[in-house]
Design an enzyme around this catalytic site. Structure first.
Site, short mmCIF file in Angstrom:
data_model
loop_
_atom_site.label_atom_id
_atom_site.label_comp_id
_atom_site.label_asym_id
_atom_site.label_seq_id
_atom_site.Cartn_x
_atom_site.Cartn_y
_atom_site.Cartn_z
N LYS A 1 6.41 -5.97 1.05
CA LYS A 1 6.07 -4.86 1.94
C LYS A 1 7.33 -4.37 2.63
CE LYS A 1 2.88 -3.74 5.78
NZ LYS A 1 1.86 -4.30 6.70
N SER B 1 -2.47 -1.67 7.03
CA SER B 1 -1.29 -0.88 6.67
C SER B 1 -0.69 -1.27 5.33
CB SER B 1 -0.23 -1.03 7.76
OG SER B 1 0.24 -2.38 7.83
N SER C 1 -3.90 -6.11 8.52
CA SER C 1 -3.18 -5.29 7.53
C SER C 1 -2.91 -5.98 6.20
CB SER C 1 -1.86 -4.80 8.13
OG SER C 1 -2.10 -3.86 9.15
#
Length: 513
Positions: free
Chosen positions: A85, A160, A184
């Site tokens: 990420k 997210s 997330s």
């Protein structure tokens, strides 16, 4: 099925076994996934940056070590590639947190988790998309692109960390790292049919994770199986003196717990069904798959009882005061003075540092980030601090007490992970509160710092994945893995294979070795 399809559809543990038996090399694994990435990315858009040259070089270095017999002390996942990420800094690879304000920034150092992955010989495939500075529940708030859900590309992948979840779901990567501040990792896991884990706060170093809300953020694994997440958490976990919140404790035997769970014997395990995390607001298909999972747990010998956590309904409100408050503090550093974007005022505006900061932040931050900075600054302002921030922290304490009392009665708690399946693009963009409600079941674990995991629980009536969440006591992450692995095995038997086998994957058609 082509050889590439066969390779990328293996679990990470299976890939690792083939590497150790020399049936496949780390380079071949990277090359296979690069083929999928090239084919899938025009549709999925999970990656912000693909680091093919770096990954191949890392794979070659591992393969050479393996040929010399120098890999005996490396973790089981050695040689297996992974996606990261873009909230986690990577030396020499652009890291933006999906924000224009960090566009072009090349970190001079690696996050601790990246150091551990490199030491383990795990090639880095690239950086995945997210909501800007991890602020969102749909990955629609990225400054660069919108990631699509592989199950239905008209739908969001959650957020997210939608990029990491979609990359794993679409077979672009066997593993990924995410960050979880209010769900997330777990909520995208539920929406994309992947496994997502939020470890105990402090069990995995946050050094090198770009801060959103420091008392809530946690790095964790994304995978397609419970065992793969266990193996990955064992690689990245452990104490780190560079992280003041890191817990000085050994990494639990997570893979052992997962493998024990695969035997599907849960006799003696007491499971608490959280009363407040179901019912009104939860999609019927989500609840139906959850109830079926509960029955499977009982069939394997677990005792399931209802548990009340009376302050959980206040968790969402408390979180959306505490988190923006920490956001307003953490994001103050992005001022255009030291690194990242710098926008100078027009010629007719005084050329002061204050004006430069104002123009930089106006151009560099998106709407959702600005909204949260404003909310947080208000909550921390004189005259409102005690009424808002102070009260939210008191609610946080009550939620921690709810968990403590619950774990006096049961070993592990369960709930649906997300109240709905993946929604369509734009469906909730104009209603921030409706978007925030997606995290109602995941937020309590972040407020309390306890470990939690989401695994697929089936498909809803709309054909989209649903998730079930397991929550364990703080510092006892291994407690998550046994029942989760047991349920995963039972569900796969009822589905006649993994959930992803029913997903349409046109980007894999025609791939060849």
């Amino acid at each position: 099925m082509s050889e590439v399809q066969e390779i990328v559809k293996l679990s990470a543990a299976q890939m690792a076994a083939k590497i150790r038996s020399k049936e496949i090399s780390s380079r071949e694994l990277v090359e296979a996934h690069m083929q999928v990435i090239e084919s899938a990315e025009p549709t999925i858009k999970a990656f912000l940056k693909v680091s093919a040259d770096e990954a191949l070089a890392q794979a070659d270095a591992f393969d050479q070590k393996l040929s010399r017999g120098e890999t005996q002390d490396l973790p089981e996942l050695a040689g297996v590639p992974i996606a990261i990420k873009d909230m986690i800094v990577t030396k020499g690879i652009e890291t933006t947190a999906a924000s224009k304000i960090l566009e072009g920034w090349i970190p001079p150092y690696d996050a601790t988790v990246i150091e551990k992955l490199k030491a383990a010989g795990m090639p880095l495939l690239g950086k995945t998309n997210l909501d800007e500075f991890a602020q969102g529940s749909s990955t629609e708030h990225s400054a660069y692109q919108t990631t699509h859900n592989p199950w239905n590309t008209d739908c969001v992948p959650g957020g997210s960390g939608g990029g990491s979840a979609s990359a794993v779901a679409a077979f672009e990567a066997p593993l990924a790292l995410g960050t979880d501040t209010g769900g997330s990792i777990r909520q995208p896991g539920a929406l994309t049919g992947t496994v997502g884990v939020k470890p105990t706060y402090g069990a995995v170093s946050r050094f090198g994770a770009i801060a959103m809300a420091s008392s809530l953020d946690q790095i964790g694994p994304v995978s397609r199986t419970v065992l793969d997440s266990a193996l990955l958490q064992e690689v990245i976990g452990g104490n780190d003196r560079r992280d003041s919140t890191s817990i000085p404790m050994p990494v639990p035997a997570l893979a052992q717990a997962a493998r024990e769970g695969m035997k599907r014997d849960l006799k003696g395990l007491k499971v608490g069904l959280v009363k407040e995390l179901s019912g009104e607001g939860f999609q019927p298909g989500v609840e139906a798959r959850f109830n079926e999972s509960v029955k499977l747990l009982e069939a394997m010998g677990a005792e399931v009882v209802e548990v009340s956590c009376p302050h959980f309904p206040y968790a969402l409100g408390a979180y959306y005061i505490i988190m923006p408050s920490e956001v307003s503090s953490n994001l103050a550093r992005y001022d255009g003075m030291r690194y990242g974007l710098r926008v100078m005022p027009p010629a007719d505006v005084p050329q002061t540092a204050a004006n430069m900061m104002s123009y930089t932040r106006e151009a560099g931050f998106g709407d959702e980030v600005k909204r949260r900075i404003i909310l947080g600054t208000y909550a921390l302002s004189a005259g409102y601090y005690d009424a808002w921030y102070g009260s939210a922290q008191k609610v946080r304490t009550l939620i921690i007490e709810d968990f403590n009392k619950a774990f006096e009665q049961v070993d592990v708690l369960i709930s649906p992970t997300s109240p709905t399946t993946a929604f369509h693009f734009g469906e909730k963009m104009d209603d921030p509160v409706a978007m925030y409600m997606n995290d109602v079941a995941t937020i309590p674990a972040n407020l309390a710092g306890v470990p939690a995991m989401s695994i697929p629980s089936g498909l809803s009536d709309d054909g989209m994945p649903t998730g079930i969440q397991f929550i364990a006591p703080q510092k006892h992450d291994e407690v998550l893995y046994k029942p989760a692995a047991a349920l995963e095995a039972a569900l796969e038997e009822s589905w006649n294979g993994p959930i992803w086998q029913s997903m349409n994957t046109p980007w894999l058609d025609g791939l060849h070795k």
